[in-house]
Design an enzyme around this catalytic site. Structure first.
Site, short mmCIF file in Angstrom:
data_model
loop_
_atom_site.label_atom_id
_atom_site.label_comp_id
_atom_site.label_asym_id
_atom_site.label_seq_id
_atom_site.Cartn_x
_atom_site.Cartn_y
_atom_site.Cartn_z
N ASP A 19 19.17 -10.62 -61.64
CA ASP A 19 17.74 -10.70 -61.84
C ASP A 19 17.05 -10.68 -60.47
O ASP A 19 17.70 -10.86 -59.44
CB ASP A 19 17.41 -11.97 -62.61
CG ASP A 19 15.92 -12.11 -62.87
OD1 ASP A 19 15.31 -11.15 -63.39
OD2 ASP A 19 15.36 -13.19 -62.57
N ASP A 21 13.05 -11.77 -59.69
CA ASP A 21 12.17 -12.92 -59.47
C ASP A 21 12.93 -14.22 -59.70
O ASP A 21 13.50 -14.45 -60.76
CB ASP A 21 10.98 -12.86 -60.44
CG ASP A 21 10.04 -11.71 -60.15
OD1 ASP A 21 9.54 -11.65 -59.02
OD2 ASP A 21 9.81 -10.89 -61.05
#
Length: 328
Positions: A19, A21
């Protein structure tokens, strides 16, 4: 891969689906140790892919941001929920159908790329609405989405993340904006990105890997999505969720691993094992006593949390509950 890496966590996998953020960066800035760790992975021949629910930027823009931070990336290694959303619309609609865009110019371009016609007003009588995160989305855009959905348009959300980490802290994410529309239409959207499995499977196929580790900071998207795709999941404690929220997670959102940050990929990560009515991890031990988890270890020791999670989850395999944690 090269070098003697016996016993290291990363040696169990042929790649990492990461991922962005809360794992690599928060807003415009890299998180501590993330860039160095990702660079080391690639230098050692480990495939690294980025799977993001952020639908406001193209893979090329995301890759450019990553390379500006010093992280290894290319357009091919980035898969976004906007791409997944556009593919989902293409499966549901006919070529040339009209789609109302509630989101970024990039989202509109992805819709156009699959043969559909993007518009910005419900007066164009769209067959569908696609809603993705964009910092510029306001009441006017949300109202147009509600008008179209209430008129019978199919509704697709690229993702439903309630929050998004920014450089100044945690801010409302696309899920918060989706919830605003939901309150006006009383139906649920189809969700294209995480926590659905296709986004992870598409990324693994693109990188030609079969046994990746999914690394994320959110239980309800990254971890649930990786679990839905039957992949090994690791919650990294640099973003939204914590060890405290992890231990109270519902079964589908429980990670296989807890990592302090991406440096943990390069060391041996102890696994909790049954031990005389409880679980042991490293030098820490935990057992369940009613609504409490008694932990023989310190609350700043991640092994103690790993043991506590294993003990509590074994006692609550089908339901979520928040334990009374007692360290000492």
């Amino acid at each position: 891969m090269s070098g003697d890496r016996s016993g290291r966590l990363i040696d169990r996998f042929d790649g990492v689906l990461c991922d962005l953020d809360g794992v690599v960066y928060a807003g415009p800035n890299a998180l501590p140790h993330a860039v160095e760790s990702l660079t080391r992975l690639v230098e050692e021949g480990v495939a690294v892919g980025y799977v993001t629910n952020n639908a406001s930027r193209s893979p090329d823009d995301v890759a450019a941001h990553l390379t500006d931070l010093g992280a290894p990336a290319s357009e091919r290694t980035v898969v976004t929920s906007a791409q997944a959303g556009a593919r989902l619309l293409a499966e549901k609609l006919a070529p040339g159908d009209i789609v109302l865009i509630t989101g970024s110019d990039y989202l509109a371009e992805e819709v156009r790329r699959v043969g559909l016609v993007p518009v910005t007003s419900a007066t164009d009588r769209p067959s569908a609405v696609i809603q993705g995160f964009d910092p510029q989305v306001g009441w006017t855009q949300l109202a147009e989405a509600a008008y179209a959905v209430n008129a019978g348009a199919l509704w697709v959300a690229t993702n439903t993340d309630l929050t998004i980490p920014r450089d100044r802290g945690i801010a409302p994410g696309n899920g918060t904006l989706v919830a605003a529309v939901r309150a006006a239409v009383h139906v649920d959207p189809l969700v294209a990105g995480k926590p659905e499995a296709p986004l992870f499977r598409a990324a693994a196929a693109e990188l030609e890997i079969s046994a990746p580790l999914v690394v994320g900071d959110r239980l309800d998207t990254d971890i649930l999505g990786g679990n839905n795709a039957d992949l090994t999941t690791a919650l990294v404690l640099t973003g939204v969720d914590s060890a405290t929220t992890a231990i109270a997670a519902v079964p589908g959102q429980r990670p296989d691993l807890l990592l302090a940050d991406l440096r943990d990929l390069f060391g041996p990560v102890a696994e909790a094992t049954p031990d005389d009515g409880g679980f042991r991890c490293g030098s820490a031990r935990a057992r369940v006593d009613g609504d409490a988890v008694l932990v023989d270890g310190d609350d700043d020791d991640l092994d103690a949390w790993r043991a506590a999670c294993a003990a509590w989850w074994a006692a609550h395999p089908q339901d979520a509950a928040t334990p009374d944690l007692r360290f000492g």
